[in-house]
Scaffold this motif. Structure first.
Motif, PDB file in Angstrom:
ATOM      1  N   PHE A  23      89.023  44.446  24.787  1.00 30.28           N
ATOM      2  CA  PHE A  23      87.751  44.265  24.089  1.00 30.28           C
ATOM      3  C   PHE A  23      88.024  44.258  22.584  1.00 30.28           C
ATOM      4  CE2 PHE A  23      85.033  46.522  27.571  1.00 30.28           C
ATOM      5  CZ  PHE A  23      85.333  45.508  28.460  1.00 30.28           C
ATOM      6  N   PRO A  24      87.582  43.233  21.855  1.00 24.12           N
ATOM      7  CA  PRO A  24      87.784  43.236  20.404  1.00 24.12           C
ATOM      8  C   PRO A  24      87.006  44.370  19.746  1.00 24.12           C
ATOM      9  CG  PRO A  24      86.320  41.452  21.054  1.00 24.12           C
ATOM     10  CD  PRO A  24      86.860  42.052  22.326  1.00 24.12           C
ATOM     11  N   SER A  25      87.493  44.811  18.596  1.00 23.49           N
ATOM     12  CA  SER A  25      86.868  45.928  17.880  1.00 23.49           C
ATOM     13  C   SER A  25      86.775  45.582  16.403  1.00 23.49           C
ATOM     14  CB  SER A  25      87.701  47.195  18.066  1.00 23.49           C
ATOM     15  OG  SER A  25      89.002  47.017  17.507  1.00 23.49           O
ATOM     16  N   GLU A  26      86.236  46.499  15.613  1.00 22.90           N
ATOM     17  CA  GLU A  26      86.149  46.279  14.173  1.00 22.90           C
ATOM     18  C   GLU A  26      87.529  46.109  13.555  1.00 22.90           C
ATOM     19  OE1 GLU A  26      83.909  49.306  12.266  1.00 22.90           O
ATOM     20  OE2 GLU A  26      82.054  48.887  13.356  1.00 22.90           O
ATOM     21  N   GLY A  27      88.517  46.790  14.136  1.00 26.93           N
ATOM     22  CA  GLY A  27      89.860  46.743  13.571  1.00 26.93           C
ATOM     23  C   GLY A  27      90.735  45.627  14.101  1.00 26.93           C
ATOM     24  N   SER A  28      90.282  44.958  15.188  1.00 23.78           N
ATOM     25  CA  SER A  28      91.132  43.927  15.778  1.00 23.78           C
ATOM     26  C   SER A  28      90.296  42.928  16.574  1.00 23.78           C
ATOM     27  CB  SER A  28      92.174  44.559  16.701  1.00 23.78           C
ATOM     28  OG  SER A  28      92.912  43.574  17.395  1.00 23.78           O
ATOM     29  N   THR A  29      90.648  41.661  16.443  1.00 24.02           N
ATOM     30  CA  THR A  29      89.971  40.614  17.212  1.00 24.02           C
ATOM     31  C   THR A  29      90.747  40.241  18.470  1.00 24.02           C
ATOM     32  OG1 THR A  29      91.083  38.884  15.918  1.00 24.02           O
ATOM     33  CG2 THR A  29      88.924  39.641  15.133  1.00 24.02           C
ATOM     34  N   ALA A  30      91.850  40.935  18.732  1.00 26.07           N
ATOM     35  CA  ALA A  30      92.707  40.605  19.869  1.00 26.07           C
ATOM     36  C   ALA A  30      91.958  40.769  21.191  1.00 26.07           C
ATOM     37  CB  ALA A  30      93.946  41.493  19.864  1.00 26.07           C
ATOM     38  N   ARG A  31      92.201  39.826  22.101  1.00 26.32           N
ATOM     39  CA  ARG A  31      91.562  39.890  23.415  1.00 26.32           C
ATOM     40  C   ARG A  31      92.574  40.021  24.563  1.00 26.32           C
ATOM     41  NH1 ARG A  31      86.067  38.760  23.624  1.00 26.32           N
ATOM     42  NH2 ARG A  31      85.162  37.806  21.762  1.00 26.32           N
ATOM     43  N   GLY A  32      93.851  40.071  24.252  1.00 27.56           N
ATOM     44  CA  GLY A  32      94.842  40.314  25.278  1.00 27.56           C
ATOM     45  C   GLY A  32      95.539  39.066  25.795  1.00 27.56           C
ATOM     46  N   VAL A  33      96.619  39.289  26.523  1.00 25.69           N
ATOM     47  CA  VAL A  33      97.478  38.219  27.022  1.00 25.69           C
ATOM     48  C   VAL A  33      96.695  37.199  27.840  1.00 25.69           C
ATOM     49  CG1 VAL A  33      99.443  37.677  28.519  1.00 25.69           C
ATOM     50  CG2 VAL A  33      99.517  39.722  27.073  1.00 25.69           C
TER      51      VAL A  33
END
Length: 250
Positions: A23-33
């Motif tokens: 799940f993306p957060s304020e600190g990261s837009t990453a959504r995973g592999v």
């Protein structure tokens, strides 16, 4: 124009299963592999993706009811085919392992080794592709006082690790990559350990698609996924695994 836009939009439900789905957060837009791979596959075909970050049980319900078109990873089960349509190409097949407290000498040696152990799991989680007997043990009402079902939005694995550390449950089985990633991220290597071997078979995950989608459209979506996932074998797959620091062996 509205109809054209809607036809090119794919509604994707997914749960938090770091580092595969995040799940993306304020600190990261990453959504995973897995989500990064899915994004490349469908945007290359002109689709716009809408993401719904929800617990697994909720995601399954939304796909079943047609509120989401698909969910990119769910364990393969013949019984689940009544509710969803599976892709042919698997997303991944994961080696499983257990997490226990650091000084616990326990090792998995079949269902008999589970006796008296307090086991953590989550709602809607199904281990039957890796071990039918393990799933039967969890589902058996006679074992209910030893089974702790942990529900939540995005921190279920984190809370399970804390519960094991505090002695509230004894063990937890999952994808070995998820376990190692969480152990390092939470800084619990001095408190918990990974126990191998895990369950008897690999945990086979496939994308599922809603039966509410018209057949022709659903078949097209599945074909795009199957062909795209297959084409990613090798260098592209490794690129996304490396992005999240994951070493994966099927």
């Amino acid at each position: 124009m509205a109809n054209i836009s809607q036809a090119a939009t794919l509604k994707v439900c997914y749960d938090q299963w770091v580092p595969m789905t995040i799940f993306p957060s304020e600190g990261s837009t990453a959504r995973g592999v897995v989500i990064d791979m899915l994004h490349q596959i469908y945007t290359a075909k002109g689709y716009t993706l809408e993401y719904y970050e929800v617990p697994l049980a909720r995601g399954l319900s939304m796909v079943k009811d047609g509120l989401c078109d698909m969910l990119p990873e769910y364990v393969f089960s013949w019984s689940a085919e009544n509710d969803f349509v599976y892709a042919d190409e698997k997303t991944f097949a994961y080696t499983t392992a257990f997490v226990v407290r650091k000084h616990d000498p326990w090792h998995y040696n079949g269902i008999q080794s589970m006796q008296g152990k307090r086991i953590a799991t989550g709602p809607g989680w199904d281990y039957s592709s890796a071990s039918v007997e393990y799933q039967k043990y969890i589902d058996d009402p006679r074992n209910s006082r030893f089974i702790e079902v942990i529900s939540g939005y995005d921190d279920v694995v984190d809370r399970i690790f804390t519960m094991i550390k505090e002695g509230r449950v004894d063990l937890y089985a999952d994808n070995e990559l998820v376990l190692q990633y969480a152990l390092n991220r939470l800084g619990m290597n001095d408190d918990l350990k990974i126990v191998r071997p895990g369950l008897e078979k690999k945990l086979v995950e496939r994308a599922i698609f809603s039966k509410k989608i018209p057949t022709k459209k659903r078949q097209k979506l599945i074909r795009i996924w199957d062909e795209g996932r297959l084409s990613m074998k090798g260098a592209q797959e490794k690129f996304y695994l490396d992005k999240y620091g994951v070493t994966f062996q099927e």
